[in-house]
Structures are given as C-alpha cells and as structure tokens.
Design a protein around this motif. Structure first.
Motif, short mmCIF file in Angstrom:
data_model
loop_
_atom_site.label_atom_id
_atom_site.label_comp_id
_atom_site.label_asym_id
_atom_site.label_seq_id
_atom_site.Cartn_x
_atom_site.Cartn_y
_atom_site.Cartn_z
N LEU A 169 1.27 -1.63 -0.27
CA LEU A 169 0.02 0.21 -0.18
C LEU A 169 0.78 1.16 -0.10
N ALA A 170 1.04 2.08 -1.53
CA ALA A 170 2.00 2.67 -1.39
C ALA A 170 1.44 4.19 -1.73
N ASP A 171 1.17 5.19 -0.62
CA ASP A 171 0.16 6.74 -0.25
C ASP A 171 1.78 7.42 -0.80
N GLU A 172 1.28 8.04 -1.69
CA GLU A 172 2.51 9.24 -2.06
C GLU A 172 3.69 8.98 -3.20
N PRO A 173 4.14 7.86 -3.23
CA PRO A 173 5.33 7.16 -2.91
C PRO A 173 6.29 7.89 -3.94
N THR A 174 6.03 8.44 -4.41
CA THR A 174 7.13 9.32 -5.71
C THR A 174 6.98 10.66 -5.28
N ALA A 175 6.16 11.52 -4.38
CA ALA A 175 5.76 12.75 -4.44
C ALA A 175 7.28 13.49 -4.16
N ASN A 176 8.07 13.09 -3.77
CA ASN A 176 8.82 13.85 -3.14
C ASN A 176 10.90 13.62 -3.75
N LEU A 177 10.21 12.64 -5.12
CA LEU A 177 11.42 12.55 -5.60
C LEU A 177 11.79 12.84 -6.56
N ASP A 178 12.74 12.77 -7.50
CA ASP A 178 13.17 13.14 -8.39
C ASP A 178 12.94 12.94 -9.52
N ALA A 179 12.72 12.54 -10.67
CA ALA A 179 11.97 11.70 -11.87
C ALA A 179 13.01 10.67 -12.11
N ALA A 180 15.06 10.79 -11.84
CA ALA A 180 15.39 9.28 -11.79
C ALA A 180 15.23 8.65 -10.99
N ASN A 181 15.19 8.96 -10.05
CA ASN A 181 14.66 8.48 -8.25
C ASN A 181 13.15 7.73 -8.85
N SER A 182 12.37 8.66 -9.07
CA SER A 182 10.50 7.75 -9.20
C SER A 182 10.41 7.13 -10.62
N HIS A 183 11.56 7.83 -11.72
CA HIS A 183 11.68 6.81 -12.84
C HIS A 183 12.44 4.58 -12.22
N ASN A 184 13.40 5.01 -11.50
CA ASN A 184 14.28 3.48 -10.80
C ASN A 184 13.27 2.71 -9.84
#
Ligand code: ATP
Ligand code: MG
Length: 239
Positions: A169-184
C-alpha cells in the motif's frame, strides 16, 4: 492461475468528528482488489485516498462496513492479530514517511523483518537488497533527521518492500522524488509486480505513476466515481 481476491471492502463508511458535526471521509465504498493488481487511487486532495489505504491496511477502522484482507474480517481482529496480519502480508509507504527517528536508515529498513522469523544473514541480505533498490546504500548509517525529503521517502519505500510482501500500500510514493529516482523505483515495483505477482495499491497524483497503472480508481468526496482498466504502455506485460 486465477487471480485471488486479496482485499474486499463492503459498504465502507468513515466519519470524522468536525466540531458538532461529522465529516464523511469515505462514503459507501464496496470494492475488491485481486492478486497481481497495479492499481491507483486518484482524485483531488481530501477525497479519501489515504483514509481508504489506512483502513484497507488495518491501521484505522471504519465507522461502518467491513474490510476483508486475505479472507479475514479486520474488524474482528485484536490489535495483536491485526499487527500480525500486517506484518505477514502488507508493506506500507506513508505519505509522511513515519520513519523511526532514533534508528539509522539500515535499522528502519530492517525493522519489519524483526517481526518475522528470519535468520540474521538472510535479514541482512534483504535489507541491503532493498537499500540497493532505492539507491541508498551510501546512507545506511544516517538517521532520518540527516536525510532529504526524497531520501526519507526512499527509506520508507525500502522498508515497505524489504520483506517482499504480497500487498504493498503506497501512499504518494513518488511525491518527493526527482525524475530519475521515480523512474527507478517504478521500474523496480513493476518488476516485482510482474515477477513475484506483488499487488500494489497506490494513492497518487503523479502522472508517471498513473501512466503505469493497470487499474485506476477515482475518488471524489469519499465515493468511487470511476473504476477503469487501463491500457498498458508498451513494454509492460499484462498479467
Ligand atoms: N483524523 C482526521 N480527523 C478529521 N478529519 C480527517 C482526519 N483524517 C482525514 N480527515 C479528513 O478526511 C478527508 C480525506 O482525507 P485523506 O487524507 O484521506 O485525503 P487524500 O485523498 O489522501 O488527500 P491528499 O491527496 O491531500 O493526500 C479530508 O478532508 C481530511 O481533512
Ligand atoms: Mg493522502
């Protein structure tokens, strides 16, 4: 193999007290989630996404209605039984991270494994693997106060994934990530979804996450207003 129903809610209602009145955060939600789903809850801020994830994960209880997780009615479980259900089947990433401030990054990620019966060497291997997934091998000894928002978010993701749970269960897991980290991180989640059949339920506003969903559930004012199967992008296998 036929997909199994992992989570089912029936006529879920959640009220919060608001002054002399009650505020309805969830309004009659009946929904099922099966194995191998990669599903997102979307909708405006305040529409009930976090509330629904917390109730599905037996972290909060509904005012009315019921939730079954792995066939168990969570409303009938003691605190200890609910904790055991979470520890065996569920991984959480929280919108506010919820890291333990006195523990190091390594210890925060190791924490869910201490509740399971696991040999120390196996535990260490799993923690290092999870830290590698999120690109934080070099921050193992840092404490949460020494991390950026994105790094804290990645620790929270590693902690959710470390035991390779059946359901994340992932609540806004990419909200604070840069593009490269979100992608990975999304690629890692997709790989687990395809190879291990891990079920992911996201709450997200992020178009990058939404672009990879197999199913999108839209909430407005605590109600499901749309439940749609998505066309998968090229390169994404259907399961
Ligand atoms: N503990 C609480 N007490 C009172 N009201 C609450 C509480 N928790 C949530 N709410 C209210 O319930 C509604 C739904 O909140 P929730 O956090 O589920 O929204 P959300 O869809 O996750 O929003 P966001 O996209 O901003 O994260 C909001 O209006 C919120 O103010
Ligand atoms: Mg939220």
């Amino acid at each position: 193999m036929e997909d199994q129903i992992l989570i089912a809610t029936e006529r879920l209602v959640k009220h919060y007290p608001m002054g002399k009145h009650l505020f309805t955060a969830l309004n009659d939600i009946t929904i099922t989630f099966k194995s191998r789903e990669f599903t997102g809850l979307v909708g405006p801020s305040g529409s009930g996404k976090t509330t629904l994830l917390n109730i599905i994960g037996a972290l909060d209880s509904p005012t009315r209605g019921l939730v079954r997780v792995m066939g168990q009615d969570t409303g009938t479980l003691s605190h200890k039984q609910a904790a055991r259900l979470r520890s065996i089947y569920l991984g959480f990433t929280f919108q506010t991270y919820n890291l333990l401030p006195v523990y190091t990054v390594y210890e925060n990620v190791e924490f869910p494994l201490l509740l399971l019966d696991m040999a120390p060497a196996q535990r260490k291997k799993a923690v290092l693997q999870a830290l590698e997934w999120v690109g934080l091998m070099d921050k193992q000894k840092s404490r949460p106060s020494q991390l950026s928002g994105g790094e804290s978010q990645r620790v929270s993701i590693a902690r959710a994934m470390v035991k390779a749970p059946k359901i994340v269960l992932a609540d806004e897991p990419t909200a604070n990530l840069d593009a490269a980290n979100s992608h990975n991180i999304l690629q890692m989640m997709i790989k687990l979804n395809e190879e291990l059949g891990t079920t992911f339920i996201f709450a997200s506003h992020d178009d990058k996450v939404i672009g990879y969903l197999k199913r999108k559930i839209t909430l407005t004012d605590g109600k499901v207003v749309e439940d749609a199967r998505m066309d998968l992008p090229e390169g994404r296998n259907t399961c």
